[in-house]
Design a protein around this motif. Structure first.
Motif, PDB file in Angstrom:
ATOM      1  N   TYR A 270       0.825  -1.207   0.000  1.00  0.00           N
ATOM      2  CA  TYR A 270       0.000   0.000   0.000  1.00  0.00           C
ATOM      3  C   TYR A 270       0.861   1.260   0.000  1.00  0.00           C
ATOM      4  O   TYR A 270       1.991   1.259   0.521  1.00  0.00           O
ATOM      5  CB  TYR A 270      -0.913   0.011   1.230  1.00  0.00           C
ATOM      6  CG  TYR A 270      -1.653  -1.289   1.396  1.00  0.00           C
ATOM      7  CD1 TYR A 270      -2.845  -1.529   0.711  1.00  0.00           C
ATOM      8  CD2 TYR A 270      -1.136  -2.310   2.198  1.00  0.00           C
ATOM      9  CE1 TYR A 270      -3.508  -2.740   0.834  1.00  0.00           C
ATOM     10  CE2 TYR A 270      -1.795  -3.516   2.329  1.00  0.00           C
ATOM     11  CZ  TYR A 270      -2.981  -3.726   1.642  1.00  0.00           C
ATOM     12  OH  TYR A 270      -3.625  -4.932   1.756  1.00  0.00           O
ATOM     13  N   GLY A 271       0.321   2.301  -0.562  1.00  0.00           N
ATOM     14  CA  GLY A 271       0.977   3.599  -0.552  1.00  0.00           C
ATOM     15  C   GLY A 271       0.076   4.648   0.061  1.00  0.00           C
ATOM     16  O   GLY A 271      -1.136   4.664  -0.167  1.00  0.00           O
ATOM     17  N   LEU A 272       0.660   5.517   0.860  1.00  0.00           N
ATOM     18  CA  LEU A 272      -0.058   6.641   1.456  1.00  0.00           C
ATOM     19  C   LEU A 272       0.744   7.906   1.177  1.00  0.00           C
ATOM     20  O   LEU A 272       1.975   7.898   1.257  1.00  0.00           O
ATOM     21  CB  LEU A 272      -0.204   6.457   2.966  1.00  0.00           C
ATOM     22  CG  LEU A 272      -1.022   5.268   3.449  1.00  0.00           C
ATOM     23  CD1 LEU A 272      -0.860   5.100   4.962  1.00  0.00           C
ATOM     24  CD2 LEU A 272      -2.497   5.471   3.095  1.00  0.00           C
ATOM     25  N   THR A 273       0.053   8.976   0.847  1.00  0.00           N
ATOM     26  CA  THR A 273       0.755  10.235   0.607  1.00  0.00           C
ATOM     27  C   THR A 273       0.304  11.293   1.592  1.00  0.00           C
ATOM     28  O   THR A 273      -0.836  11.293   2.054  1.00  0.00           O
ATOM     29  CB  THR A 273       0.523  10.757  -0.825  1.00  0.00           C
ATOM     30  OG1 THR A 273      -0.840  11.142  -0.989  1.00  0.00           O
ATOM     31  CG2 THR A 273       0.896   9.713  -1.860  1.00  0.00           C
ATOM     32  N   VAL A 274       1.241  12.176   1.918  1.00  0.00           N
ATOM     33  CA  VAL A 274       0.921  13.357   2.714  1.00  0.00           C
ATOM     34  C   VAL A 274       0.836  14.543   1.756  1.00  0.00           C
ATOM     35  O   VAL A 274       1.507  14.568   0.734  1.00  0.00           O
ATOM     36  CB  VAL A 274       1.989  13.609   3.800  1.00  0.00           C
ATOM     37  CG1 VAL A 274       2.062  12.437   4.764  1.00  0.00           C
ATOM     38  CG2 VAL A 274       3.358  13.885   3.190  1.00  0.00           C
ATOM     39  N   PRO A 275       0.016  15.524   2.072  1.00  0.00           N
ATOM     40  CA  PRO A 275      -0.167  16.640   1.141  1.00  0.00           C
ATOM     41  C   PRO A 275       1.055  17.541   1.075  1.00  0.00           C
ATOM     42  O   PRO A 275       1.867  17.592   2.006  1.00  0.00           O
ATOM     43  CB  PRO A 275      -1.370  17.384   1.728  1.00  0.00           C
ATOM     44  CG  PRO A 275      -1.333  17.073   3.182  1.00  0.00           C
ATOM     45  CD  PRO A 275      -0.814  15.666   3.282  1.00  0.00           C
ATOM     46  N   LEU A 276       1.179  18.234  -0.033  1.00  0.00           N
ATOM     47  CA  LEU A 276       2.163  19.307  -0.138  1.00  0.00           C
ATOM     48  C   LEU A 276       1.620  20.495   0.641  1.00  0.00           C
ATOM     49  O   LEU A 276       0.550  21.014   0.331  1.00  0.00           O
ATOM     50  CB  LEU A 276       2.378  19.687  -1.605  1.00  0.00           C
ATOM     51  CG  LEU A 276       3.289  20.889  -1.855  1.00  0.00           C
ATOM     52  CD1 LEU A 276       4.718  20.583  -1.428  1.00  0.00           C
ATOM     53  CD2 LEU A 276       3.258  21.280  -3.333  1.00  0.00           C
ATOM     54  N   VAL A 277       2.343  20.915   1.674  1.00  0.00           N
ATOM     55  CA  VAL A 277       1.862  21.991   2.542  1.00  0.00           C
ATOM     56  C   VAL A 277       2.370  23.317   2.012  1.00  0.00           C
ATOM     57  O   VAL A 277       3.575  23.506   1.798  1.00  0.00           O
ATOM     58  CB  VAL A 277       2.330  21.779   3.994  1.00  0.00           C
ATOM     59  CG1 VAL A 277       1.723  22.843   4.899  1.00  0.00           C
ATOM     60  CG2 VAL A 277       1.919  20.397   4.474  1.00  0.00           C
TER      61      VAL A 277
END
Length: 480
Positions: A270-277
């Motif tokens: 699985y892959g999870l991404t964090v947003p570009l802040v």
């Protein structure tokens, strides 16, 4: 009492994994935004989604059902990579680290992967030009600095933010050069490269963007996604890692890793991404006109980090409290209510700055930042007396630091001239008498005034001399 860094290690793997060459269908769906409901069992994922820490997950069907079930079934292994393109991580990397910290606090094992090998290739994601090639010596030095960033943050998180978390997962810091160096190019292309399809690789957004640009894309950069995909495979085989965390610009690389592992092992990962802040102005967080806001103290001091978050506008501070702190959401709402009642005191910005500085630099770093703030903006003599030589040098980075022998009867004028803070002759004398000189935040007018200990010379043996608005000099008196 400080805890030893027993969970943080620099572990080097010495064996090469063998492939399980099972032909299976990839069954890959494009990423989808995470959704949650009261009864969907997402648990940790729902909490992170409510905070805004997670943006996307893939594959769609598995991420909605299988991934939450996997996390509930027992401790899992989650990894995130950081290429050592500088000798420190910066605020733009902080959200990915915080994502790992949330997983660790929930009892899952985390791996911070430093890309000693992939830094030599250069990640094209988010770049319009090829990255500058780094020498092996520079990369090794950068790895030391980034390891320092990671160890400090993981240690501070355990010390100050996990008192009520008995089931902390382990932390492992690895360098992917430890396994990539064992390959030769023919073997790597033969055994790994055969599982990648050109059409799929060319379709990645990062590749398409570069191919349409004026400089195009080198073969080296194009191969980056293969190396990152192999990293995921290696960690999957060696550590049972099934979850990769990364920024939104890493989505294509994460997808390549998922496809590769699924193809050669049949496993679902699985892959999870964090947003570009970004700031309220749309700029990348941590980027300024002159430089980045770094996480290592020798690049950005605790005071400068504290001030960076203290200056955040009201429009951003609520979101940043949810993203960059571990405060319960109810407490975030309470702080924001205080902000609405008394915005002039900036309670939300103060809490944000304090929490982030404590995470990055510990309680000592936070106390240092507050002392420096009181010295620079509140003219606090007490705070000035409490500061060490090193703290003053850090706060007044551009100020000369001078060690002077205190002779009996030394005057204000003589101190200024020894520091070369004023010109010789009548002009320098006039500057003092006309009030252009401050000693320890107090304006002086009498050039013939003999220096008095406790007034002009603080109990720590220091004098903070200022000429005009911005010209600082730090005097360390010897012979006291």
């Amino acid at each position: 009492m400080a805890l030893p860094i027993v969970a943080v290690c620099w572990r080097v793997s010495t064996c090469r994994s063998r492939y399980l060459l099972t032909k299976v269908s990839t069954g890959f769906s494009f990423s989808t935004r995470l959704h949650s409901s009261a009864n969907d069992g997402h648990g940790l994922l729902s909490a992170l989604n409510r905070r805004g820490v997670l943006k996307d997950a893939f594959p769609e069907s598995a991420a909605q059902v299988q991934l939450p079930q996997l996390l509930l079934a027992g401790p899992q292994c989650v990894y995130c990579g950081f290429d050592p393109t500088a000798d420190s991580l910066h605020v733009g990397n902080l959200l990915a680290i915080i994502g790992l910290l949330h997983f660790r606090k929930a009892g899952h094992d985390v791996i911070a992967l430093v890309g000693g090998a992939t830094a030599r290739i250069g990640d094209p994601s988010g770049k319009t030009n090829e990255r500058e090639r780094l020498s092996s010596e520079v990369i090794e030095s950068n790895i030391v600095g980034i390891r320092k960033s990671l160890e400090c943050i993981f240690t501070n998180h355990e010390l100050y933010f996990c008192q009520n978390s008995p089931k902390l997962g382990t932390v492992t810091v690895l360098d992917n050069d430890s396994w990539h160096r064992k390959w030769n190019i023919i073997s790597f292309l033969s055994e790994v490269g055969r599982h990648f399809r050109m059409g799929t690789m060319l379709s990645r957004h990062s590749v398409q963007t570069r191919l349409k640009g004026p400089e195009g894309m080198s073969l080296t950069e194009f191969s980056y996604q293969v190396f990152q995909a192999y990293d995921f495979y290696h960690l999957n085989q060696q550590f049972g890692c099934k979850i990769q965390l990364g920024g939104t610009d890493q989505l294509g690389n994460l997808m390549s890793g998922h496809e590769f592992i699924h193809k050669v092992t049949g496993q679902e990962v699985y892959g999870l991404t964090v947003p570009l802040v970004t700031s309220s102005a749309g700029d990348k967080l941590g980027k300024t006109a002159s430089n980045a806001v770094w996480l290592n103290r020798d690049r950005t001091s605790p005071f400068d980090l504290y001030q960076y978050f203290l200056r955040q506008p009201d429009a951003s501070v609520g979101r940043y409290l949810r993203l960059f702190t571990f405060l319960p959401l109810a407490e975030v709402d309470h702080v924001m209510e205080q902000q609405r009642r008394d915005p002039g005191r900036r309670p939300a910005q103060r809490r944000l700055a304090a929490e982030v500085t404590k995470l990055v630099h510990g309680k000592e770093g936070l106390e240092n930042a507050k002392r420096c703030t009181n010295v620079l903006y509140h003219d606090s003599l007490q705070a000035l007396e409490q500061m060490s030589d090193a703290e003053l040098k850090e706060l007044f980075k551009e100020a000369p630091f001078l060690e002077l022998l205190l002779e009996p009867g030394t005057t204000v004028l003589e101190a200024c001239r020894q520091a070369e803070a004023i010109p010789d002759g009548a002009r320098g004398y006039s500057m003092v008498s006309e009030g252009a000189v401050w000693i320890n935040h107090n304006r002086v007018h009498n050039p013939e005034q003999v220096l008095i200990r406790g007034q002009h010379i603080l109990t720590n043996g220091l004098t903070l001399l200022r000429v005009g608005k911005r010209n600082y000099y730090i005097l360390k008196w010897l012979g006291l």
